[in-house]
Design a protein around this motif. Structure first.
Motif, PDB file in Angstrom:
ATOM      1  N   UNK A  38      -7.074 -17.715   3.843  1.00 43.27           N
ATOM      2  CA  UNK A  38      -6.187 -16.558   3.650  1.00 43.27           C
ATOM      3  C   UNK A  38      -5.672 -16.483   2.216  1.00 43.27           C
ATOM      4  N   UNK A  39      -5.497 -15.282   1.709  1.00 42.89           N
ATOM      5  CA  UNK A  39      -5.018 -15.133   0.321  1.00 42.89           C
ATOM      6  C   UNK A  39      -3.673 -15.809   0.070  1.00 42.89           C
ATOM      7  N   UNK A  40      -2.819 -15.877   1.078  1.00 40.54           N
ATOM      8  CA  UNK A  40      -1.516 -16.510   0.880  1.00 40.54           C
ATOM      9  C   UNK A  40      -1.670 -18.002   0.580  1.00 40.54           C
ATOM     10  N   UNK A  41      -2.636 -18.666   1.197  1.00 41.28           N
ATOM     11  CA  UNK A  41      -2.864 -20.086   0.943  1.00 41.28           C
ATOM     12  C   UNK A  41      -3.378 -20.285  -0.484  1.00 41.28           C
ATOM     13  N   UNK A  42      -4.256 -19.407  -0.924  1.00 37.05           N
ATOM     14  CA  UNK A  42      -4.767 -19.487  -2.299  1.00 37.05           C
ATOM     15  C   UNK A  42      -3.626 -19.270  -3.289  1.00 37.05           C
ATOM     16  N   UNK A  43      -2.763 -18.318  -3.022  1.00 36.49           N
ATOM     17  CA  UNK A  43      -1.630 -18.041  -3.909  1.00 36.49           C
ATOM     18  C   UNK A  43      -0.692 -19.242  -3.983  1.00 36.49           C
ATOM     19  N   UNK A  44      -0.391 -19.851  -2.849  1.00 37.55           N
ATOM     20  CA  UNK A  44       0.486 -21.033  -2.831  1.00 37.55           C
ATOM     21  C   UNK A  44      -0.147 -22.172  -3.620  1.00 37.55           C
ATOM     22  N   UNK A  45      -1.455 -22.382  -3.452  1.00 41.71           N
ATOM     23  CA  UNK A  45      -2.139 -23.443  -4.188  1.00 41.71           C
ATOM     24  C   UNK A  45      -2.082 -23.189  -5.693  1.00 41.71           C
ATOM     25  N   UNK A  46      -2.265 -21.941  -6.109  1.00 43.99           N
ATOM     26  CA  UNK A  46      -2.191 -21.617  -7.535  1.00 43.99           C
ATOM     27  C   UNK A  46      -0.792 -21.832  -8.094  1.00 43.99           C
ATOM     28  N   UNK A  47       0.213 -21.421  -7.351  1.00 44.13           N
ATOM     29  CA  UNK A  47       1.598 -21.612  -7.808  1.00 44.13           C
ATOM     30  C   UNK A  47       1.903 -23.099  -7.944  1.00 44.13           C
ATOM     31  N   UNK A  48       1.480 -23.902  -6.976  1.00 43.00           N
ATOM     32  CA  UNK A  48       1.716 -25.346  -7.052  1.00 43.00           C
ATOM     33  C   UNK A  48       0.965 -25.975  -8.224  1.00 43.00           C
ATOM     34  N   UNK A  49      -0.246 -25.517  -8.477  1.00 45.70           N
ATOM     35  CA  UNK A  49      -1.018 -26.050  -9.599  1.00 45.70           C
ATOM     36  C   UNK A  49      -0.348 -25.710 -10.931  1.00 45.70           C
ATOM     37  N   UNK A  50       0.136 -24.475 -11.071  1.00 44.87           N
ATOM     38  CA  UNK A  50       0.835 -24.099 -12.305  1.00 44.87           C
ATOM     39  C   UNK A  50       2.149 -24.856 -12.450  1.00 44.87           C
ATOM     40  N   UNK A  51       2.862 -25.071 -11.358  1.00 42.27           N
ATOM     41  CA  UNK A  51       4.116 -25.828 -11.414  1.00 42.27           C
ATOM     42  C   UNK A  51       3.839 -27.268 -11.831  1.00 42.27           C
ATOM     43  N   UNK A  52       2.793 -27.857 -11.305  1.00 49.68           N
ATOM     44  CA  UNK A  52       2.440 -29.223 -11.681  1.00 49.68           C
ATOM     45  C   UNK A  52       2.047 -29.297 -13.149  1.00 49.68           C
ATOM     46  N   UNK A  53       1.257 -28.349 -13.606  1.00 51.26           N
ATOM     47  CA  UNK A  53       0.856 -28.326 -15.008  1.00 51.26           C
ATOM     48  C   UNK A  53       2.061 -28.149 -15.926  1.00 51.26           C
ATOM     49  N   UNK A  54       2.977 -27.292 -15.533  1.00 48.80           N
ATOM     50  CA  UNK A  54       4.195 -27.066 -16.313  1.00 48.80           C
ATOM     51  C   UNK A  54       5.049 -28.332 -16.355  1.00 48.80           C
ATOM     52  N   UNK A  55       5.196 -29.015 -15.230  1.00 46.22           N
ATOM     53  CA  UNK A  55       5.987 -30.246 -15.177  1.00 46.22           C
ATOM     54  C   UNK A  55       5.354 -31.331 -16.039  1.00 46.22           C
ATOM     55  N   UNK A  56       4.030 -31.435 -15.994  1.00 46.52           N
ATOM     56  CA  UNK A  56       3.342 -32.420 -16.828  1.00 46.52           C
ATOM     57  C   UNK A  56       3.486 -32.083 -18.314  1.00 46.52           C
ATOM     58  N   UNK A  57       3.445 -30.813 -18.655  1.00 47.94           N
ATOM     59  CA  UNK A  57       3.610 -30.417 -20.051  1.00 47.94           C
ATOM     60  C   UNK A  57       5.027 -30.731 -20.533  1.00 47.94           C
ATOM     61  N   UNK A  58       6.032 -30.485 -19.717  1.00 48.11           N
ATOM     62  CA  UNK A  58       7.410 -30.797 -20.088  1.00 48.11           C
ATOM     63  C   UNK A  58       7.589 -32.304 -20.250  1.00 48.11           C
ATOM     64  N   UNK A  59       6.983 -33.083 -19.364  1.00 49.03           N
ATOM     65  CA  UNK A  59       7.095 -34.530 -19.451  1.00 49.03           C
ATOM     66  C   UNK A  59       6.417 -35.052 -20.714  1.00 49.03           C
TER      67      UNK A  59
END
Length: 62
Positions: A38-59
């Motif tokens: 479902x598109x909602x699962x893909x959207x959630x996965x993308x948001x989590x991936x961007x959040x993880x990338x952002x957190x790693x960049x801040x760290x």
């Protein structure tokens, strides 16, 4: 693969029309693409991936 040009061996009709149970089963098998995500699962996965990338960049910056 497409069933537009397939002819049923049981009823001699085009499979795409689904005249008999054999035609309908063949058409369903050709057009069955398995479970889709479902598109909602893909959207959630993308948001989590961007959040993880952002957190790693801040760290990395601190």
């Amino acid at each position: 693969m497409s069933c537009e040009h397939l002819i049923c061996a049981r009823c001699s009709g085009p499979v795409v029309e689904g005249r008999c149970p054999t035609c309908r089963a063949a058409r369903a098998e050709v057009h069955d693409h398995g479970p889709s995500v479902p598109p909602s699962v893909v959207l959630i996965a993308l948001v989590l991936a961007f959040a993880l990338a952002f957190a790693l960049a801040l760290q990395h910056l601190s």
